[in-house]
Structure formats: structure tokens, C-alpha cells
Design an enzyme around this catalytic site. Structure first.
Site, PDB file in Angstrom:
ATOM      1  N   CYS A  12       0.858  -1.233  -0.228  1.00 32.63           N
ATOM      2  CA  CYS A  12      -0.008  -0.050   0.071  1.00 32.63           C
ATOM      3  C   CYS A  12       1.014   1.228  -0.021  1.00 32.63           C
ATOM      4  O   CYS A  12       2.139   1.246   0.110  1.00 32.63           O
ATOM      5  CB  CYS A  12      -0.883  -0.153   1.098  1.00 32.63           C
ATOM      6  SG  CYS A  12       0.002   0.184   2.755  1.00 32.63           S
ATOM      7  N   HIS A  41       5.224  -6.145   8.509  1.00 32.50           N
ATOM      8  CA  HIS A  41       5.153  -7.336   8.700  1.00 32.50           C
ATOM      9  C   HIS A  41       5.466  -8.298   7.675  1.00 32.50           C
ATOM     10  O   HIS A  41       4.512  -8.988   6.987  1.00 32.50           O
ATOM     11  CB  HIS A  41       3.611  -7.505   9.181  1.00 32.50           C
ATOM     12  CG  HIS A  41       3.299  -6.972  10.577  1.00 32.50           C
ATOM     13  ND1 HIS A  41       2.373  -6.409  10.748  1.00 32.50           N
ATOM     14  CD2 HIS A  41       4.106  -6.893  11.434  1.00 32.50           C
ATOM     15  CE1 HIS A  41       2.224  -5.788  11.943  1.00 32.50           C
ATOM     16  NE2 HIS A  41       3.275  -6.203  12.482  1.00 32.50           N
ATOM     17  N   HIS A  73       2.745   2.110  11.233  1.00 32.40           N
ATOM     18  CA  HIS A  73       1.869   1.912  12.135  1.00 32.40           C
ATOM     19  C   HIS A  73       1.972   3.195  13.216  1.00 32.40           C
ATOM     20  O   HIS A  73       1.035   3.282  14.083  1.00 32.40           O
ATOM     21  CB  HIS A  73       2.317   0.807  13.120  1.00 32.40           C
ATOM     22  CG  HIS A  73       2.408  -0.534  12.555  1.00 32.40           C
ATOM     23  ND1 HIS A  73       1.336  -0.743  11.611  1.00 32.40           N
ATOM     24  CD2 HIS A  73       2.991  -1.590  12.552  1.00 32.40           C
ATOM     25  CE1 HIS A  73       1.420  -2.037  10.870  1.00 32.40           C
ATOM     26  NE2 HIS A  73       2.590  -2.577  11.492  1.00 32.40           N
ATOM     27  N   CYS A  95       2.202   6.317   8.674  1.00 33.97           N
ATOM     28  CA  CYS A  95       1.536   6.854   7.228  1.00 33.97           C
ATOM     29  C   CYS A  95       0.518   7.840   7.728  1.00 33.97           C
ATOM     30  O   CYS A  95      -0.021   8.037   8.810  1.00 33.97           O
ATOM     31  CB  CYS A  95       0.720   5.417   7.189  1.00 33.97           C
ATOM     32  SG  CYS A  95      -0.701   5.688   5.886  1.00 33.97           S
ATOM     33  N   GLU A 125      -0.467  -0.387  15.894  1.00 36.00           N
ATOM     34  CA  GLU A 125      -1.048   0.785  15.402  1.00 36.00           C
ATOM     35  C   GLU A 125      -2.157   1.393  16.534  1.00 36.00           C
ATOM     36  O   GLU A 125      -2.269   2.440  16.719  1.00 36.00           O
ATOM     37  CB  GLU A 125      -1.786   0.478  13.995  1.00 36.00           C
ATOM     38  CG  GLU A 125      -2.466   1.622  13.670  1.00 36.00           C
ATOM     39  CD  GLU A 125      -3.399   1.581  12.541  1.00 36.00           C
ATOM     40  OE1 GLU A 125      -3.188   0.712  11.591  1.00 36.00           O
ATOM     41  OE2 GLU A 125      -4.804   1.959  12.642  1.00 36.00           O
ATOM     42  N   THR A 161      -6.876   1.308  11.267  1.00 33.39           N
ATOM     43  CA  THR A 161      -7.143   1.391   9.656  1.00 33.39           C
ATOM     44  C   THR A 161      -7.494  -0.006   8.844  1.00 33.39           C
ATOM     45  O   THR A 161      -7.820   0.337   7.770  1.00 33.39           O
ATOM     46  CB  THR A 161      -5.854   1.880   9.029  1.00 33.39           C
ATOM     47  OG1 THR A 161      -4.699   1.277   9.474  1.00 33.39           O
ATOM     48  CG2 THR A 161      -5.607   3.501   9.628  1.00 33.39           C
ATOM     49  N   CYS A 189      -8.650   2.537   6.253  1.00 32.33           N
ATOM     50  CA  CYS A 189      -8.041   3.113   5.160  1.00 32.33           C
ATOM     51  C   CYS A 189      -8.570   2.880   3.840  1.00 32.33           C
ATOM     52  O   CYS A 189      -9.114   1.635   3.646  1.00 32.33           O
ATOM     53  CB  CYS A 189      -6.575   2.649   5.342  1.00 32.33           C
ATOM     54  SG  CYS A 189      -5.558   2.621   3.753  1.00 32.33           S
ATOM     55  N   SER A 217       0.714 -10.314   9.884  1.00 33.49           N
ATOM     56  CA  SER A 217       0.214  -9.042   8.933  1.00 33.49           C
ATOM     57  C   SER A 217      -1.336  -9.052   9.178  1.00 33.49           C
ATOM     58  O   SER A 217      -2.313  -9.951   8.654  1.00 33.49           O
ATOM     59  CB  SER A 217       0.537  -9.099   7.522  1.00 33.49           C
ATOM     60  OG  SER A 217      -0.366  -8.344   6.879  1.00 33.49           O
ATOM     61  N   SER A 261       1.767  -5.474   2.975  1.00 31.61           N
ATOM     62  CA  SER A 261       3.296  -5.395   3.028  1.00 31.61           C
ATOM     63  C   SER A 261       3.948  -6.839   2.288  1.00 31.61           C
ATOM     64  O   SER A 261       5.102  -7.169   2.865  1.00 31.61           O
ATOM     65  CB  SER A 261       3.550  -5.588   4.674  1.00 31.61           C
ATOM     66  OG  SER A 261       2.887  -6.404   5.351  1.00 31.61           O
TER      67      SER A 261
HETATM   68 FE1  F3S Z   1      -1.286   1.336   4.086  1.00 23.88          FE
HETATM   69 FE2  F3S Z   1      -1.392   3.529   5.536  1.00 23.88          FE
HETATM   70 FE3  F3S Z   1      -3.693   2.099   4.650  1.00 23.88          FE
HETATM   71  S1  F3S Z   1       0.058   1.994   6.013  1.00 23.88           S
HETATM   72  S2  F3S Z   1      -3.002   0.160   4.847  1.00 23.88           S
HETATM   73  S3  F3S Z   1      -2.092   3.033   3.281  1.00 23.88           S
HETATM   74  S4  F3S Z   1      -3.105   3.307   6.549  1.00 23.88           S
END
Ligand code: F3S
Length: 280
Positions: A12, A41, A73, A95, A125, A161, A189, A217, A261
Site C-alpha cells: 500500500c 510485517h 503504524h 502513514c 498501530e 485502519t 484506510c 500481518s 506489506s
Molecule cells: Fe497502508 Fe497507510 Fe493504509 S500503511 S493500509 S496506506 S493506513
């Protein structure tokens, strides 16, 4: 056999950014570099970083006079102060979507709302977000935990998220009954939502579904859950070596999805293995 790869599989935005900036730091920094907990992870990526001299630690003391990378995180607020005291140079790769959750927790805590986080209390997180409201949040992972909460006059709810929309929707309904005033921030997210939806779409139409990603993960575990609910013949693997070829017997269509990840090179190895050894 047809192979379908779910859209939005793999890294991501937040993870891509964290890995890119960490590799840049390896080239530029003269200091020793630590990450606060494993950067992502994924064991294979962590092994690569180790070989470049990047070590993971969960103690600020280890990074004294060195550079400490904050992973996507995020971390509790007080760790920033501890780092400053120990002369630790911080590269903050929290993030931006996680930072938004932390800011909401801080803002509403200061406005005297009780913070409720829907998520896994052991996930870094969530531990980090709780550290932005003085570790005062109620953390709810399962719906039956809601009834144990006291009545709360002013409640502010945020989400880890990577939780599923289903979890958010069912728990938020119950939380509504526990407060006079509820401020809801669905902080799931978008990358998570898109990945879950794309995986569900593929899982509906295939005979076997491969979910690739670290066993620790959280978002990969969720993808597995989503896939399994549409395709009983779903498996979760970390690398191509773990692929059980017998699951392809009689399969016409195979689906692949991967957690946030999981690097592309691991996804490609799995695809190649299915093409070469998975049968017709
Ligand atoms: Fe990745 Fe950030 Fe979303 S780490 S899963 S883009 S909250």
C-alpha cells in the site's frame, strides 16, 4: 488454468513510502539505523533490511545517538519525548492515514470525549493511537465486548485502519446505544477497503484463492477471512515455497491477492510457481 490477480494487491502507499525512505536513509545516514519494531510485517523484507545493517528494536535506549525510523503504524506520543532525551534522530514514516487517527484521538481527548478504538489491542498501530489520548481509550475488538463498557456521555470512535467494514458497521451500531453523544470517525484506510473488495470479487469466481502475506500481518489475515468467506478453498502463505500444489487439482480458475506489506517479487514468484507447477 486461469490466474486472476486481485487489483490493489501488495504494497500500500504507506508501506511503499516507508520502505523507500528507509532504503534512502541506508544510503545517506552515517548513523546506525534502527526501526522501532519491524518496519513491515514481512519476514523476507526484514531479512533484507537486516543484511543492510538496519536493526529493529523496541527500546529507545538501543538507538541512543543513532537514527530511529518510525514505521507506518506510528508510535505513542511520549516516545517522541523519550527519543529527544536520548539524542535519537527520528525519521518519522508514520502513514499519513494513521497520523489522522492519532490526531483525532488527541483532539477529542482534549475536548473531554472518551476515545473508543475499534481494533486489536495488541496491534502496534492501536497501541500507538492510544498513546495519543494518554492511554485512556477503550479498545473493542469483538462485538460482545461492547456490553461490558460503562455508559459514556461523550464518546469519540475511531478504527484501526485495517479492520473490515463489516466489523466497523456492526460494532458502531452497538456503541451508539452506550452514549449520549457519539462522534464517529470511520478511519478504515481506503487501500484496505479497495484491497478487501477486490479480493472478494476474485474469490467469488475462482476454485482456489491464494492469499500472500506475513502471518503477523493484520491486513493479510483480514484478506484471508474475506477470501475464505467466498471461496472455501482459500489458503494463506508467506512465500512461493509454501504453496501446496495439491489444491490446484481440478481447478480451472485460481485467484491471488496479497497484503499491504507483501512485495511484488514475492507475488511474482507465486504466479510463476502456479504457471510452472500448478497443472494445466
Ligand atoms: Fe497502508 Fe497507510 Fe493504509 S500503511 S493500509 S496506506 S493506513
Amino acid at each position: 488454468m486461469n490466474i486472476y490477480i486481485a487489483k490493489n494487491s501488495g504494497f500500500c502507499f504507506g508501506v511503499k513510502r516507508a520502505l523507500k525512505k528507509t532504503l534512502e536513509a541506508v544510503k545517506q545516514e552515517e548513523n546506525k539505523i534502527f526501526t522501532f519494531g519491524p518496519l513491515i510485517h514481512n519476514t523476507q523484507v526484514i531479512n533484507r533490511l537486516n543484511s543492510l545493517g538496519v536493526k529493529s528494536t523496541d527500546k529507545i535506549e538501543d538507538a541512543e545517538d543513532s537514527t530511529l525510523i518510525i514505521r507506518s503504524h506510528g508510535i505513542p506520543l511520549k516516545i517522541y519525548d523519550e527519543a529527544e532525551e536520548k539524542n535519537v534522530e527520528i525519521i518519522d514514516l508514520t502513514c499519513p492515514f494513521v497520523r489522522r487517527v492519532q490526531e483525532i484521538a488527541k483532539e477529542y481527548y482534549n475536548k473531554e470525549y472518551k476515545i473508543v478504538i475499534i481494533g486489536n489491542p495488541k496491534h502496534p498501530e492501536v497501541i500507538g493511537i492510544n498513546g495519543w489520548c494518554n492511554n485512556s481509550a477503550y479498545i473493542i475488538e469483538e462485538i460482545d465486548e461492547v456490553e461490558k463498557l460503562p455508559f459514556i456521555p461523550k464518546m469519540c470512535v475511531v478504527a484501526q485502519t485495517t479492520i473490515t467494514f463489516e466489523k466497523w458497521n456492526t460494532i458502531i451500531k452497538e456503541l451508539d446505544k452506550k452514549a449520549d453523544e457519539v462522534r464517529e470517525f470511520n478511519t478504515i484506510c481506503l487501500a484496505t477497503k479497495e484491497r478487501q473488495e477486490a479480493s472478494a470479487e476474485i474469490a467469488k469466481k475462482v476454485d482456489a484463492m491464494i492469499v500472500i502475506g506475513g502471518y503477523h500481518s493484520s491486513n493479510t489475515q483480514k484478506l484471508f477471512k474475506v477470501s475464505k468467506s467466498y471461496c472455501d478453498n482459500s489458503i494463506h502463505i508467506e512465500t512461493a515455497d509454501e504453496l501446496p500444489l495439491e489444491i490446484f487439482e481440478g481447478c480451472k480458475n485460481v485467484g491471488i491477492t496479497a497484503g499491504a506489506s507483501t512485495p511484488d517479487w514475492i507475488i511474482n514468484e507465486v504466479v510463476k510457481k502456479i504457471e510452472n507447477e500448478g497443472g494445466d
